[in-house]
Design an enzyme around this catalytic site. Structure first.
Site, PDB file in Angstrom:
ATOM      1  N   GLU A 155       0.787  -1.238   0.000  1.00  0.00           N
ATOM      2  CA  GLU A 155       0.000   0.000   0.000  1.00  0.00           C
ATOM      3  C   GLU A 155       0.820   1.290   0.000  1.00  0.00           C
ATOM      4  OE1 GLU A 155      -2.828  -0.070   3.178  1.00  0.00           O
ATOM      5  OE2 GLU A 155      -3.929  -1.730   2.300  1.00  0.00           O
TER       6      GLU A 155
ATOM      7  N   GLU B  92      -5.519  -8.339   0.828  1.00  0.00           N
ATOM      8  CA  GLU B  92      -6.038  -8.021   2.166  1.00  0.00           C
ATOM      9  C   GLU B  92      -7.513  -7.687   2.070  1.00  0.00           C
ATOM     10  OE1 GLU B  92      -4.138  -5.004   4.555  1.00  0.00           O
ATOM     11  OE2 GLU B  92      -2.130  -5.739   4.053  1.00  0.00           O
TER      12      GLU B  92
HETATM   13  C1  BGC Z   1      -2.565  -2.458   6.099  1.00  0.00           C
HETATM   14  C2  BGC Z   1      -2.442  -3.240   7.385  1.00  0.00           C
HETATM   15  C3  BGC Z   1      -3.483  -2.737   8.367  1.00  0.00           C
HETATM   16  C4  BGC Z   1      -4.847  -2.989   7.773  1.00  0.00           C
HETATM   17  C5  BGC Z   1      -6.002  -2.616   8.683  1.00  0.00           C
HETATM   18  C6  BGC Z   1      -3.980  -2.260   5.660  1.00  0.00           C
HETATM   19  O1  BGC Z   1      -4.106  -1.017   5.094  1.00  0.00           O
HETATM   20  O2  BGC Z   1      -1.816  -3.086   5.109  1.00  0.00           O
HETATM   21  O3  BGC Z   1      -1.145  -3.124   7.862  1.00  0.00           O
HETATM   22  O4  BGC Z   1      -3.374  -3.323   9.622  1.00  0.00           O
HETATM   23  O5  BGC Z   1      -4.955  -2.194   6.627  1.00  0.00           O
HETATM   24  O6  BGC Z   1      -5.997  -1.272   8.977  1.00  0.00           O
END
Ligand code: BGC
Length: 480
Positions: A201, A390
């Site tokens: 990101e 993610e």
């Molecule tokens: C990030 C993580 C973070 C997650 C939840 C993502 O943007 O890669 O490191 O914990 O979001 O906020």
């Protein structure tokens, strides 16, 4: 205050009325019988979790590791309001064997993790720290011994402090430092690890860390942000080239924080503001890699990037990634507001269309958003394949009689996965889905309160309890 809210406040004029989102858990769907199974995604679809070094490892100052910008930032009084830090976090450094057992028990087959740069190169560059290299070798071997594929992210936000002291990403030398680091990692682990991501990101760590100062290293202003953006973009492509050179049969990607952007009310009035936000959040880092240059058309202030572009850079920004990692949590609703500096009237608001579902981060639960953003990214001709690297949610979990009955999280996953499947059925080439995340962990400036894990962690005792959502995944991944 959670980070999207901070970004919002940054862009929102003080004259604007902030519409407070209303909690309404009654809005959450009842858990229904699913009308799809994991097999609908295909037998070669990858299922796993994503993690990040600083958020889970702990062991912040042992076996030769030097401080990263997150060690420094979290130790600096006032940077993080609870005064907590990731010194111990989930102590994954010592408990990786049993944590990978937990992952295996959930029927997941991919472990995405990042490397702490300052653990393997305590001076940022130069002589490697053998203990650090050995630690990740043990993690990789522990994955392979369990039939779990290790997927490595080169950089998930924890630059060695010693490099930040020389200007960090703002310094063009970052390209030399990052290349050395990427060469070391890929030459050391490339035999055993075939799946690599360059960055986690970039739009998040550049804006939060170098524009508004809410994350490490806590810098503010365009003078920090713009050179950082350009050097990170150059490293994004250079990282890809280095992996290609050093790792035979590599599957190379990089990940993007992205959200579908909606116009608040009137297309005519708010539409341009929405375009500007889409550009900053979703387009700024992928388009240069695809050979499209920086998307400056709706946000002329980004033309100031030209000051940092040297002859030959535009070609060097490009790399032919094998896949793109889409990371999605919510959507953004954008409104025009004439009083905002820099961004020419860009206001991001929580939408108010009746009661809305939000997570503990204050993020709207909007499953259709992942479908829309997958379609948006798949529409780039240069994007060959996408992994959802993610997706997940934080809720205030409770341990009752040794169990965590997190039905809202199960509901979230069911509804988001349904939309991922819809995109896949529409022809988007999606290769896998990684939940954020395995363990409750150190959620950056929000510390330990937001719990995102499929496994509950008691941070005092380090005891783990698989949540019902973890058991749900376990069953789902075996479902006929
Ligand atoms: C990030 C993580 C973070 C997650 C939840 C993502 O943007 O890669 O490191 O914990 O979001 O906020």
């Amino acid at each position: 205050m959670e980070r999207r809210k901070v970004l919002r406040l940054f862009f929102v004029s003080t004259l604007a009325a902030v519409i407070a989102p209303k909690f309404s858990f009654a809005q959450f769907n009842q858990l229904e019988k699913l009308d799809f199974s994991s097999l609908d995604f295909g037998t070669d679809f990858k299922w796993g979790v994503a993690t990040a070094a600083y958020q889970i490892e702990g062991a912040h100052n042992i076996d030769g590791k030097s401080p990263s910008i997150w060690d420094t930032f979290s130790h600096k009084k006032g940077s993080i309001k609870t005064g907590e830090n990731g010194d111990i976090a989930c102590d994954f450094y010592h408990s990786y064997e049993k944590d990978l057992d937990l992952l295996k028990s959930l029927n997941m087959t991919v472990f995405r993790f990042s490397i702490a740069w300052s653990r393997i190169l305590p001076n940022g560059s130069g002589t490697p720290n053998q203990s650090g290299l050995d630690f990740y070798q043990r993690v990789i071997d522990a994955c392979l011994a369990r039939g779990i594929e290790p997927w490595i992210t080169l950089y998930h936000w924890d630059l060695p402090q010693i490099l930040q002291d020389k200007g960090g990403w703002k310094n063009r030398d970052a390209i030399v430092w990052f290349s050395e680091y990427a060469n070391l990692l890929t030459k050391t682990y490339g035999e055993k690890v075939k799946n690599w991501m360059v960055f986690n990101e970039p739009s998040a760590f550049t804006a939060l860390g170098y524009l508004i100062g809410y994350h490490a290293p806590g810098l503010k202003g365009l003078k920090n942000y713009l050179p950082t953006v350009h050097h990170v973009c150059l490293c994004q492509a250079e990282g890809g080239r280095i992996i290609r050179k050093n790792v035979a049969n590599a599957n190379i990607g990089t990940t993007f924080s992205c959200s579908h952007v909606d116009v608040y009310k009137s297309e005519e009035r708010d539409g341009n503001a929405a375009k500007r936000w889409d550009m900053l959040l979703n387009r700024l880092f992928i388009e240069p890699a695809l050979g499209m240059g920086y998307p400056t058309e709706s946000l002329p202030i980004l033309r100031k990037l030209n000051k940092y572009i040297q002859p030959g850079d535009l070609e060097k920004l490009q790399f032919n990634f094998d896949f793109i990692g889409v990371q999605n949590y919510t959507r953004e609703v954008v409104k025009e507001n004439a009083f905002i500096p820099y961004m020419k009237g860009l206001e991001i608001k929580p939408v108010k269309r009746g009661a809305m579902e939000i997570t503990e981060m204050g993020w709207e639960v909007y499953p259709e958003g992942i479908y829309k953003i997958l379609k948006q990214f798949a529409a780039y001709p240069g994007v060959k394949k996408i992994f959802v690297t993610e997706n997940g949610c934080a809720f205030p979990d409770e341990v009752v009689n040794g169990k965590v009955n997190d039905t809202k999280r199960i509901d979230f996953y069911q509804r988001y996965l349904k939309e991922v499947l819809r995109a896949k059925k529409d022809g988007v080439n999606i290769g896998g889905y990684f939940s954020w995340t395995l363990l409750d962990n150190f959620e950056w400036s929000e510390c330990f309160k937001p719990r995102f894990g499929l496994v509950h962690v008691d941070f005092k005792t380090q005891k783990r309890i698989i949540k019902e959502s973890g058991y749900w995944f376990k069953d789902f991944l075996l479902s006929p």
